[in-house]
Scaffold this motif. Structure first.
Motif, PDB file in Angstrom:
ATOM      1  N   ARG A  11      48.013  46.837  42.482  1.00 22.70           N
ATOM      2  CA  ARG A  11      47.913  48.222  42.015  1.00 22.70           C
ATOM      3  C   ARG A  11      48.456  48.358  40.588  1.00 22.70           C
ATOM      4  NH1 ARG A  11      46.499  51.867  45.932  1.00 22.70           N
ATOM      5  NH2 ARG A  11      47.620  53.597  44.963  1.00 22.70           N
ATOM      6  N   SER A  14      45.923  46.986  38.294  1.00 23.77           N
ATOM      7  CA  SER A  14      44.815  47.934  38.172  1.00 23.77           C
ATOM      8  C   SER A  14      45.130  49.003  37.140  1.00 23.77           C
ATOM      9  CB  SER A  14      44.519  48.592  39.520  1.00 23.77           C
ATOM     10  OG  SER A  14      44.085  47.623  40.432  1.00 23.77           O
ATOM     11  N   ARG A  15      46.337  49.557  37.214  1.00 28.13           N
ATOM     12  CA  ARG A  15      46.710  50.597  36.248  1.00 28.13           C
ATOM     13  C   ARG A  15      46.754  50.038  34.821  1.00 28.13           C
ATOM     14  NH1 ARG A  15      49.837  51.992  40.808  1.00 28.13           N
ATOM     15  NH2 ARG A  15      49.268  54.050  41.615  1.00 28.13           N
ATOM     16  N   GLU A  36      34.190  48.124  32.320  1.00 28.02           N
ATOM     17  CA  GLU A  36      34.520  47.264  33.461  1.00 28.02           C
ATOM     18  C   GLU A  36      34.018  45.846  33.233  1.00 28.02           C
ATOM     19  OE1 GLU A  36      32.867  49.160  36.912  1.00 28.02           O
ATOM     20  OE2 GLU A  36      34.590  50.499  37.123  1.00 28.02           O
ATOM     21  N   TRP A  49      42.001  40.928  36.282  1.00 27.94           N
ATOM     22  CA  TRP A  49      40.877  41.575  36.975  1.00 27.94           C
ATOM     23  C   TRP A  49      40.748  40.996  38.382  1.00 27.94           C
ATOM     24  CZ3 TRP A  49      37.417  45.488  36.178  1.00 27.94           C
ATOM     25  CH2 TRP A  49      36.297  45.518  37.006  1.00 27.94           C
ATOM     26  N   SER A  52      43.567  42.228  40.633  1.00 33.63           N
ATOM     27  CA  SER A  52      43.763  43.671  40.721  1.00 33.63           C
ATOM     28  C   SER A  52      43.110  44.255  41.975  1.00 33.63           C
ATOM     29  CB  SER A  52      43.170  44.350  39.485  1.00 33.63           C
ATOM     30  OG  SER A  52      41.751  44.303  39.520  1.00 33.63           O
ATOM     31  N   ASP A  53      43.495  45.487  42.265  1.00 38.68           N
ATOM     32  CA  ASP A  53      42.855  46.286  43.316  1.00 38.68           C
ATOM     33  C   ASP A  53      41.668  46.969  42.627  1.00 38.68           C
ATOM     34  OD1 ASP A  53      42.030  48.378  44.973  1.00 38.68           O
ATOM     35  OD2 ASP A  53      44.069  48.846  45.645  1.00 38.68           O
ATOM     36  N   ARG A  54      40.507  46.340  42.710  1.00 37.34           N
ATOM     37  CA  ARG A  54      39.366  46.829  41.942  1.00 37.34           C
ATOM     38  C   ARG A  54      38.840  48.168  42.450  1.00 37.34           C
ATOM     39  NH1 ARG A  54      39.331  41.704  41.941  1.00 37.34           N
ATOM     40  NH2 ARG A  54      37.773  41.281  43.514  1.00 37.34           N
ATOM     41  N   LEU A  57      41.123  50.497  40.682  1.00 33.11           N
ATOM     42  CA  LEU A  57      40.799  50.425  39.258  1.00 33.11           C
ATOM     43  C   LEU A  57      39.563  51.265  38.940  1.00 33.11           C
ATOM     44  CD1 LEU A  57      40.718  47.130  37.196  1.00 33.11           C
ATOM     45  CD2 LEU A  57      39.063  48.926  36.851  1.00 33.11           C
TER      46      LEU A  57
END
Length: 158
Positions: A11, A14-15, A36, A49, A52-54, A57
């Motif tokens: 998370r 993602s931010r 993206e 990427w 991350s929590d896509r 995102l």
């Protein structure tokens, strides 16, 4: 090349990527899909990427861009200068934070503010985190008043 940082949660990553995407959007006006794609293939961000929590995102990036005018209207009363004088990083962090406060009630307001402060410390100017904290505190007081009142009346055990 950006060295992977295994201690960051998906998370948080993602931010960070959303922040980079919002920065790019402000400077280039590129579409969310283009941003993206750039984040996914860039040597600087590809490792983050992948980790991350896509879903988060994409939701945060798309939502913040789509609601940009509405988000600015929320925070403009709480800033001490015109929006155009904010650094692109400060503006992106505040927009992201206000988006989460307004549209992501499942994320506690304290988490939203803390994550924004960390982004400002890592990517912003020297005192940018204080600015971000002050603006988001004021926005949270209006957008999350019930949650804040509940937290005041039910302090966390230590």
């Amino acid at each position: 090349m950006n060295t992977p940082t295994p201690n960051k949660t998906p998370r948080r990553l993602s931010r960070e990527l959303v922040l980079q995407g919002l920065y790019q959007w402000q400077l280039t006006g590129n579409s969310v899909p283009m941003i993206e794609e750039h984040l996914e293939v860039s040597e600087e961000t590809a490792g983050d990427w992948v980790r991350s929590d896509r879903i988060l995102l994409r939701a945060l990036l798309t939502g913040t861009v789509e609601h940009a005018a509405e988000l600015e209207a929320e925070f403009v009363p709480h800033i001490d200068r015109p929006v155009g004088e904010l650094s692109p990083i400060e503006r992106a962090i505040v927009m992201l934070g206000v988006y989460e406060l307004k549209h992501c009630p499942e994320t506690p307001y304290r988490v939203v503010i803390n994550e924004a402060i960390e982004l400002a410390k890592n990517f912003g100017g020297t005192e940018g985190h204080r600015f971000v904290n002050g603006v988001l505190d004021k926005c949270a007081a209006r957008l999350r008043s019930v949650e804040i009142e509940h937290a005041k009346n039910n302090p966390r055990p230590r």
